[in-house]
Design a protein around this motif. Structure first.
Motif, PDB file in Angstrom:
ATOM      1  N   ASP A  87       0.830  -1.212   0.000  1.00 49.40           N
ATOM      2  CA  ASP A  87       0.000   0.000   0.000  1.00 49.40           C
ATOM      3  C   ASP A  87       0.860   1.256   0.000  1.00 49.40           C
ATOM      4  OD1 ASP A  87      -2.326  -1.451  -0.040  1.00 49.40           O
ATOM      5  OD2 ASP A  87      -2.682  -1.338   2.129  1.00 49.40           O
ATOM      6  N   CYS A  91       0.807   3.994  -2.759  1.00 51.22           N
ATOM      7  CA  CYS A  91       0.555   5.399  -2.395  1.00 51.22           C
ATOM      8  C   CYS A  91       1.665   6.298  -2.941  1.00 51.22           C
ATOM      9  CB  CYS A  91       0.471   5.544  -0.872  1.00 51.22           C
ATOM     10  SG  CYS A  91      -1.050   4.900  -0.142  1.00 51.22           S
ATOM     11  N   GLN A 306      -7.336  13.193  -2.282  1.00 52.38           N
ATOM     12  CA  GLN A 306      -8.136  12.018  -1.972  1.00 52.38           C
ATOM     13  C   GLN A 306      -7.243  10.809  -1.684  1.00 52.38           C
ATOM     14  OE1 GLN A 306     -11.031  11.096  -4.970  1.00 52.38           O
ATOM     15  NE2 GLN A 306     -11.709   9.222  -3.970  1.00 52.38           N
ATOM     16  N   LYS A 307      -6.190  10.653  -2.504  1.00 46.84           N
ATOM     17  CA  LYS A 307      -5.280   9.523  -2.316  1.00 46.84           C
ATOM     18  C   LYS A 307      -4.518   9.659  -1.003  1.00 46.84           C
ATOM     19  CE  LYS A 307      -3.569   5.656  -3.564  1.00 46.84           C
ATOM     20  NZ  LYS A 307      -4.437   4.462  -3.672  1.00 46.84           N
ATOM     21  N   GLU A 310      -6.798   8.694   1.675  1.00 46.35           N
ATOM     22  CA  GLU A 310      -6.973   7.247   1.663  1.00 46.35           C
ATOM     23  C   GLU A 310      -5.764   6.548   2.269  1.00 46.35           C
ATOM     24  OE1 GLU A 310      -7.264   3.811  -1.774  1.00 46.35           O
ATOM     25  OE2 GLU A 310      -8.268   5.735  -2.131  1.00 46.35           O
ATOM     26  N   CYS A 311      -4.573   7.010   1.911  1.00 45.61           N
ATOM     27  CA  CYS A 311      -3.347   6.404   2.440  1.00 45.61           C
ATOM     28  C   CYS A 311      -3.226   6.651   3.946  1.00 45.61           C
ATOM     29  CB  CYS A 311      -2.126   6.967   1.722  1.00 45.61           C
ATOM     30  SG  CYS A 311      -2.024   6.461  -0.025  1.00 45.61           S
ATOM     31  N   GLY A 313      -5.687   6.996   5.922  1.00 41.61           N
ATOM     32  CA  GLY A 313      -6.667   6.098   6.522  1.00 41.61           C
ATOM     33  C   GLY A 313      -6.124   4.680   6.637  1.00 41.61           C
ATOM     34  N   TRP A 314      -5.436   4.233   5.592  1.00 45.31           N
ATOM     35  CA  TRP A 314      -4.826   2.908   5.623  1.00 45.31           C
ATOM     36  C   TRP A 314      -3.793   2.819   6.741  1.00 45.31           C
ATOM     37  CZ3 TRP A 314      -3.690   2.307  -0.326  1.00 45.31           C
ATOM     38  CH2 TRP A 314      -4.899   2.037  -0.989  1.00 45.31           C
TER      39      TRP A 314
END
Length: 356
Positions: A87, A91, A306-307, A310-311, A313-314
């Motif tokens: 991930d 990312c 957004q990415k 998202e990253c 969040g991961w």
């Protein structure tokens, strides 16, 4: 009195139990097991172990179950670590691509903005040049019209002057001829009679009547004057004709010059119009280029944000899952250690736990 004795007995028993519990060597094990009860997995494991012990299951089965559970958690953590690593690579790769798009779009916006400014200035200059040449052509056409009208008027005036002058010269010739026929020493009745036939209002008749009274010298003087006037008129007519010819030549020369200027201006205006059209099209393309680059910049920026979210969040989820999984592994290891070294104490704890 009996109530007081009962209370003292209860207090004595409670105190003795407390002292015994405080001095109990299994207290540390109980404390560990009680702490595990606060964790969901710890409580479930103790429930499961209690059930298996009640069912007389071999201790090896319990140990194997704990080992499998611990190894599954470790395997899950390894898989989570691998996924997290992948991930992070994804990312980094995607954010790098977004940054490249952002840099390219920003460069496109900067370059197109410069081009727009340059082309806008060119378009304005060319549009002004086209307007100026149109004005010059209008002025040239107006000059042509004025010169043509003036030439026509001058030509009409010349024709009128020529006609009138020719009539005057012709009249002077008639007068000169008639006066030349007068003989001061002879009768003029016959000549006057002939002139009278022309009409009573004939000015030549009046002149002849006056001239008939002249002496020979006087008559010669009049004839000389008439010759001078006639010669002067003929010279004026000749000069006028030469001037008219020159004026016509000058007019034709001016018309050639005007036509040449018109062709040159028209050609220059058409060239400016072509350049104007080309630059307007180029300006439209640069505006579209900037618009597309702005859309791309907004899309890439939004995608990057957004990415990144998202990253993040991961990462947050990975950290929470890792912490939770490590806690579960730690609980299992503690239970394994307690079962391996203090099984009796566990049984006592579980017995008290089930009876409480």
């Amino acid at each position: 009195m009996n109530k007081v004795l009962l209370i003292l007995v209860v207090l004595s028993i409670t105190q003795s139990v407390f002292v015994k519990r405080s001095n109990d060597p299994t207290k540390a094990v109980f404390t560990q097991l009680e702490a595990m009860e606060e964790h969901e997995l710890g409580k479930k494991l103790l429930d499961t172990i209690a059930l298996q012990l009640n069912n007389k299951a071999p201790l090896s089965d319990i140990a194997k179950m704990l080992q499998q559970l611990r190894e599954n958690l470790i395997l899950n953590q390894q898989e989570a670590d691998q996924k997290h690593a992948q991930d992070e690579v994804d990312c980094e790769t995607e954010i790098y691509q977004y940054n490249r798009r952002i840099d390219y779009a920003s460069a496109e916006i900067t370059d197109s903005t410069t081009e727009i400014a340059t082309l806008t200035s060119k378009v304005e200059q060319l549009a002004q040049d086209v307007d100026n040449k149109k004005i010059q052509l209008d002025i040239l056409n107006e000059q042509e019209t004025q010169l043509t009208e003036q030439r026509a008027n001058d030509a009409d005036d010349f024709i009128k002057f020529e006609h009138e002058t020719e009539n005057v010269i012709e009249a002077i010739e008639v007068i000169f001829t008639k006066l030349s026929s007068i003989q001061p020493d002879q009768e003029v009745v016959q000549i006057l009679t002939q002139l009278n036939q022309i009409g009573a209002s004939n000015p030549i008749l009046a002149l002849m009547q006056v001239a008939s009274t002249f002496s020979k010298d006087q008559l010669n003087n009049v004839l000389n004057k008439l010759s001078e006037v006639s010669a002067s008129l003929e010279q004026s007519l000749h000069d006028a004709r030469q001037s008219e010819i020159q004026a016509q030549l000058d007019y034709e020369r001016l018309m050639v010059e005007i036509e040449s200027q018109r062709e040159s201006l028209s050609s220059a205006r058409e060239d400016s119009e072509r350049q104007l059209k080309d630059n307007e099209q180029a300006l439209d393309l640069q505006k579209k280029r900037k618009e597309d680059a702005t859309d791309e910049l907004n899309a890439a920026t939004s995608g990057k944000e957004q990415k990144e979210g998202e990253c993040d969040g991961w990462r947050t989820q990975y950290a929470a899952d890792t912490e939770h999984r490590q806690q579960e592994i730690s609980i299992i290891r503690q239970i394994e250690e307690i079962l391996a070294t203090k099984l009796k104490n566990v049984k006592v704890y579980l017995l008290e736990r089930s009876s409480s």
